[in-house]
Design a protein around this motif. Structure first.
Motif, PDB file in Angstrom:
ATOM      1  N   ASP A  34       6.749 -42.483 -70.265  1.00 12.39           N
ATOM      2  CA  ASP A  34       7.483 -41.370 -69.318  1.00 12.39           C
ATOM      3  C   ASP A  34       5.639 -40.728 -68.054  1.00 12.39           C
ATOM      4  OD1 ASP A  34       8.664 -39.472 -68.585  1.00 12.39           O
ATOM      5  OD2 ASP A  34       7.802 -38.242 -69.999  1.00 12.39           O
ATOM      6  N   GLU A  35       5.267 -40.993 -69.131  1.00 10.08           N
ATOM      7  CA  GLU A  35       3.824 -40.656 -69.035  1.00 10.08           C
ATOM      8  C   GLU A  35       2.340 -41.256 -67.874  1.00 10.08           C
ATOM      9  OE1 GLU A  35       1.635 -37.931 -69.109  1.00 10.08           O
ATOM     10  OE2 GLU A  35      -0.243 -38.680 -69.604  1.00 10.08           O
ATOM     11  N   ALA A  36       2.246 -42.181 -68.033  1.00 11.50           N
ATOM     12  CA  ALA A  36       2.438 -43.139 -66.732  1.00 11.50           C
ATOM     13  C   ALA A  36       3.044 -43.212 -65.235  1.00 11.50           C
ATOM     14  CB  ALA A  36       2.323 -44.512 -67.165  1.00 11.50           C
ATOM     15  N   PHE A  37       4.549 -43.332 -65.716  1.00 12.13           N
ATOM     16  CA  PHE A  37       5.040 -42.578 -64.492  1.00 12.13           C
ATOM     17  C   PHE A  37       4.878 -41.954 -63.986  1.00 12.13           C
ATOM     18  CE2 PHE A  37       9.390 -46.629 -65.503  1.00 12.13           C
ATOM     19  CZ  PHE A  37       8.160 -46.664 -66.067  1.00 12.13           C
ATOM     20  N   ARG A  38       4.665 -40.914 -64.842  1.00  5.50           N
ATOM     21  CA  ARG A  38       4.279 -38.994 -63.854  1.00  5.50           C
ATOM     22  C   ARG A  38       3.169 -39.491 -63.206  1.00  5.50           C
ATOM     23  NH1 ARG A  38       1.265 -35.158 -65.139  1.00  5.50           N
ATOM     24  NH2 ARG A  38       0.028 -36.492 -66.777  1.00  5.50           N
ATOM     25  N   ARG A  39       1.998 -40.221 -63.988  1.00  3.07           N
ATOM     26  CA  ARG A  39       0.467 -40.224 -63.419  1.00  3.07           C
ATOM     27  C   ARG A  39       0.594 -41.028 -61.963  1.00  3.07           C
ATOM     28  NH1 ARG A  39      -2.480 -43.197 -67.988  1.00  3.07           N
ATOM     29  NH2 ARG A  39      -4.384 -42.973 -65.666  1.00  3.07           N
ATOM     30  N   ALA A  40       1.711 -42.400 -62.336  1.00  2.47           N
ATOM     31  CA  ALA A  40       1.607 -43.108 -60.972  1.00  2.47           C
ATOM     32  C   ALA A  40       2.468 -42.451 -60.014  1.00  2.47           C
ATOM     33  CB  ALA A  40       2.885 -44.120 -61.209  1.00  2.47           C
ATOM     34  N   ARG A  41       3.333 -41.349 -60.542  1.00  4.40           N
ATOM     35  CA  ARG A  41       4.146 -40.875 -59.377  1.00  4.40           C
ATOM     36  C   ARG A  41       3.090 -39.612 -58.767  1.00  4.40           C
ATOM     37  NH1 ARG A  41       8.257 -40.884 -55.893  1.00  4.40           N
ATOM     38  NH2 ARG A  41       9.087 -39.180 -54.945  1.00  4.40           N
ATOM     39  N   ALA A  42       1.897 -39.047 -58.867  1.00  6.22           N
ATOM     40  CA  ALA A  42       1.378 -37.935 -58.916  1.00  6.22           C
ATOM     41  C   ALA A  42       0.254 -38.668 -58.226  1.00  6.22           C
ATOM     42  CB  ALA A  42       1.032 -37.353 -60.206  1.00  6.22           C
ATOM     43  N   CYS A  43      -0.260 -40.038 -57.753  1.00  6.68           N
ATOM     44  CA  CYS A  43      -1.401 -40.338 -57.522  1.00  6.68           C
ATOM     45  C   CYS A  43      -0.670 -41.318 -56.032  1.00  6.68           C
ATOM     46  CB  CYS A  43      -2.262 -41.065 -58.467  1.00  6.68           C
ATOM     47  SG  CYS A  43      -1.928 -42.476 -58.838  1.00  6.68           S
ATOM     48  N   GLY A  44       0.835 -42.121 -56.250  1.00  4.81           N
ATOM     49  CA  GLY A  44       0.888 -42.345 -54.906  1.00  4.81           C
ATOM     50  C   GLY A  44       2.465 -42.051 -54.471  1.00  4.81           C
ATOM     51  N   PHE A  58       6.784 -49.780 -61.159  1.00  3.30           N
ATOM     52  CA  PHE A  58       6.737 -50.474 -62.487  1.00  3.30           C
ATOM     53  C   PHE A  58       7.040 -51.863 -62.726  1.00  3.30           C
ATOM     54  CE2 PHE A  58       8.544 -51.136 -66.748  1.00  3.30           C
ATOM     55  CZ  PHE A  58       7.059 -51.423 -67.467  1.00  3.30           C
ATOM     56  N   LEU A  59       5.765 -52.748 -62.880  1.00  4.71           N
ATOM     57  CA  LEU A  59       5.567 -54.166 -63.150  1.00  4.71           C
ATOM     58  C   LEU A  59       6.290 -54.785 -64.093  1.00  4.71           C
ATOM     59  CD1 LEU A  59       5.312 -56.572 -62.324  1.00  4.71           C
ATOM     60  CD2 LEU A  59       3.689 -56.486 -61.452  1.00  4.71           C
ATOM     61  N   ILE A  60       7.413 -55.203 -64.822  1.00  7.31           N
ATOM     62  CA  ILE A  60       7.955 -55.101 -66.518  1.00  7.31           C
ATOM     63  C   ILE A  60       7.023 -56.769 -66.371  1.00  7.31           C
ATOM     64  CG2 ILE A  60      10.102 -54.723 -65.626  1.00  7.31           C
ATOM     65  CD1 ILE A  60      10.838 -54.394 -68.887  1.00  7.31           C
ATOM     66  N   CYS A  61       7.046 -56.767 -67.480  1.00  8.88           N
ATOM     67  CA  CYS A  61       6.878 -58.764 -68.272  1.00  8.88           C
ATOM     68  C   CYS A  61       8.152 -58.589 -69.459  1.00  8.88           C
ATOM     69  CB  CYS A  61       6.029 -59.031 -68.824  1.00  8.88           C
ATOM     70  SG  CYS A  61       5.349 -60.287 -68.462  1.00  8.88           S
ATOM     71  N   ASN A  62       9.285 -59.517 -68.844  1.00  8.57           N
ATOM     72  CA  ASN A  62      10.761 -60.209 -69.701  1.00  8.57           C
ATOM     73  C   ASN A  62      11.243 -61.006 -70.076  1.00  8.57           C
ATOM     74  OD1 ASN A  62      13.294 -58.716 -70.583  1.00  8.57           O
ATOM     75  ND2 ASN A  62      13.781 -59.150 -68.427  1.00  8.57           N
ATOM     76  N   PRO A  63      10.363 -61.757 -70.827  1.00  4.56           N
ATOM     77  CA  PRO A  63       9.716 -61.423 -72.026  1.00  4.56           C
ATOM     78  C   PRO A  63       8.547 -61.358 -71.815  1.00  4.56           C
ATOM     79  CG  PRO A  63      11.211 -63.085 -71.839  1.00  4.56           C
ATOM     80  CD  PRO A  63      10.963 -62.864 -71.137  1.00  4.56           C
ATOM     81  N   HIS A  64       7.672 -60.215 -72.859  1.00  4.00           N
ATOM     82  CA  HIS A  64       6.195 -60.110 -72.648  1.00  4.00           C
ATOM     83  C   HIS A  64       5.620 -61.083 -72.886  1.00  4.00           C
ATOM     84  CE1 HIS A  64       4.185 -56.242 -71.762  1.00  4.00           C
ATOM     85  NE2 HIS A  64       2.869 -57.206 -72.205  1.00  4.00           N
ATOM     86  N   ASN A  65       4.640 -60.990 -71.806  1.00  3.26           N
ATOM     87  CA  ASN A  65       3.398 -62.029 -72.563  1.00  3.26           C
ATOM     88  C   ASN A  65       1.851 -61.007 -72.827  1.00  3.26           C
ATOM     89  OD1 ASN A  65       1.241 -63.739 -71.982  1.00  3.26           O
ATOM     90  ND2 ASN A  65       1.585 -64.263 -70.168  1.00  3.26           N
TER      91      ASN A  65
END
Ligand code: PLP
Length: 414
Positions: free
Chosen positions: A161-171, A176-183
Motif C-alpha cells: 500500500d505504502e509503495a503503491f502510494r509512493r509510486a503514484r505520487a512520483c509517476g 507493479f512487477l510481481i514475481c509469481n512464484p517468487h524468486n
C-alpha cells in the motif's frame, strides 16, 4: 489411458536430476558451468542439471533434420500454453489472441513496461527479488520502488500500500512487477493474496505485470494461481515461458499474455519485438508445454525429494543456517545472518546477479561452492544466499558438506 513413456531408453531411474554425472555437466558451456573454475560446484544461476525432456529434444531434432531454421510464425506456442494452463492450473480464461511471442521473459517485461509506463515512472517490486528486475527496469529508464516481503517471506499488504502510494505520487503511470512464484524465496502467492494485490493496484491506479516463469515449478503442497485468473486483474499482463521448468533459457522465446482489458495495449506492441524470439526456441517451448507434462512430473518429484534432502543436509552440516522451505521453484533462500560473516556490499546496489559478497563469497572462497549472493536481490537480501537445488542429490550433498566444513574453518580462523 497410459501416459507416454518419459524416457526413450525405458531406464528404471526416471528422475531427470540423476541422469547426468558431474563430468558430463562440466562439458556444458553455459554460464553456470563456465563462470567458475572446475573445482567449484555451481549452485547459483537458475539452470537445471537435467538432460532435455524427450519431447523437446525430438521436436528440435525434427526441426534440424528438416532444416526448419527460419523465422517463427503462428500461435502454436500460445495454444500450447493455453492447454497447459487449463490442464494444470484449471484456468480456462486464457485467450491465444491476447498474446504475443517475445524474445524472453525479461525483454517481454521491458516491452510491456514501455506500453503502460513512461520514462521516469515508478515500478514497484517486492524485495528481495530476482536481481534483473532492478537492472532491466533501470535500463528501461524507469525507477524501482521496493515493497519488502514480510518476515514470513510473503507479500506485505501494508508495504505494498505504502509503495503503491509512493509510486503514484512520483509517476503518472506506475506499475507493479510481481514475481509469481517468487524468486528467490520460492513463495507461491495464494489467490487471496493476489486478489488483495488487484484491489490495491486498482485503488492506486497501477498496472500489474506478473512474471510467471516459475509457474510450472510449483511443488507438492502448493497450488499455482495465474494472476490473470484473479478477479480485478483484467487490465494486467503475465509473462510465461518454458525456460526455467524445461531448462530452455538458451532457446530464446516467451509469451506475453494480456488480460481482457489489456489486449488493446498489447496490440500496440511494435511488430519488430516479434522478430526477437528464436524459431527453434518457439519449437522447443511449444513442445515442452504441449508434451512435456509427464517429464515435468518426474522433475517435480525429484525437486521435492531434493527440497527434503536439503533440509536434512542443512540440519546436519549447517545448523545455524535457516531454511525457509520453498513452495515452488528450485531455489532455496538461506538465511546465513547467524554465521556472523561481514555482509558489507561491494557496490551497495542490487541488480548485478553475478556480484558476490558476504556469506556467498566465503562459501565460494572456502567451500568452492558458487551460490547467488543475497545482497543483489535488494532490501532484505544481505546475509542470505540463494542455492539452486535443481541438481543431483550427489552434487547437493557434496556442496552442503563442503559448506559445513567451510563454516567450521572460517570460525577457527577467527
Ligand atoms: C523470475 C525470473 N524472471 C525472468 C527470468 C529470466 O527469464 P528469461 O531468460 O526468459 O528472460 C528468470 C531466470 O531465472 C527468473 O527467475
Amino acid at each position: 489411458m497410459a501416459s507416454p513413456a518419459p524416457f526413450a531408453d525405458g531406464s528404471a531411474d526416471q528422475n531427470p536430476l540423476t541422469r547426468l554425472t558431474l563430468d558430463e555437466l562440466r562439458q556444458r558451456t553455459s554460464v553456470k558451468w563456465r563462470m567458475h573454475p572446475p573445482d567449484v560446484l555451481p549452485l547459483w544461476v537458475a539452470e537445471l542439471d537435467v538432460p532435455l525432456a524427450p519431447p523437446v529434444g525430438d521436436a528440435l531434432h525434427r526441426a534440424i533434420d528438416l532444416g526448419d531454421t527460419g523465422y517463427a510464425h503462428g500461435t502454436a506456442y500460445a495454444e500450447a500454453v493455453g492447454d497447459f494452463a487449463a490442464r494444470r492450473w484449471g484456468w480456462n480464461g486464457f485467450r491465444a489472441d491476447h498474446t504475443t511471442v517475445v524474445p524472453d521473459v525479461m525483454m517481454g517485461i521491458v516491452e510491456v513496461l514501455r506500453l503502460v509506463t513512461d520514462p521516469g515512472d515508478a515500478v514497484v517490486v517486492c524485495s528481495p527479488v530476482y536481481p534483473p528486475f532492478y537492472a532491466f527496469v533501470a535500463h528501461a529508464g524507469r525507477q524501482v520502488i521496493e515493497a519488502p516481503l514480510g518476515p514470513d517471506l510473503r507479500m506485505d499488504p501494508a508495504a505494498l500500500d505504502e509503495a503503491f502510494r509512493r509510486a503514484r505520487a512520483c509517476g503518472r503511470r506506475p506499475a507493479f512487477l510481481i514475481c509469481n512464484p517468487h524468486n528467490p524465496t520460492g513463495t507461491v502467492h495464494r489467490r487471496d493474496e493476489l486478489e488483495a494485490v488487484a484491489t490495491l493496484a486498482d485503488r492506486h491506479g497501477l498496472r500489474v505485470i506478473s512474471d510467471e516463469i516459475h509457474a510450472p515449478l510449483v511443488l507438492p503442497g502448493a497450488h499455482f494461481t495465474p494472476y490473470l485468473a484473479v478477479a480485478g486483474a483484467e487490465n494486467a499482463f503475465a509473462l510465461v515461458s518454458a525456460s526455467k521448468a524445461w531448462n530452455l533459457a538458451g532457446l530464446k522465446a516467451a509469451l506475453a499474455v494480456a488480460g481482457p482489458r489489456a489486449a488493446a495495449d498489447l496490440d500496440r506492441m511494435p511488430e519488430e519485438v516479434g522478430h526477437g524470439p528464436s524459431h527453434l526456441g518457439v519449437v522447443a517451448h511449444t513442445a515442452a508445454f504441449r508434451a512435456g507434462g509427464p517429464w515435468l512430473d518426474l522433475l517435480l518429484d525429484g525437486l521435492d525429494a531434493n527440497r527434503t534432502l536439503l533440509r536434512t543436509l542443512l540440519a546436519t552440516h549447517l545448523p545455524s543456517v535457516t531454511y525457509h522451505r520453498p513452495e515452488g521453484t528450485y531455489l532455496a533462500w538461506l538465511d546465513c545472518t547467524r554465521l556472523g560473516i561481514d555482509t558489507e556490499q561491494p557496490d551497495g546496489g542490487p541488480g548485478v546477479a553475478s556480484d558476490v559478497a558476504g556469506p556467498a563469497k566465503m562459501f565460494l572462497d572456502r567451500a568452492r561452492v558458487a551460490l547467488s549472493s543475497g545482497h543483489v536481490f535488494g532490501t532484505g537480501g544481505a546475509g542470505f544466499v540463494r542455492l539452486n537445488f535443481g541438481t543431483s542429490p550427489t552434487i547437493l550433498t557434496e556442496a552442503v558438506t563442503r559448506m559445513g566444513r567451510a563454516v567450521d574453518a572460517h570460525r577457527s580462523a577467527g
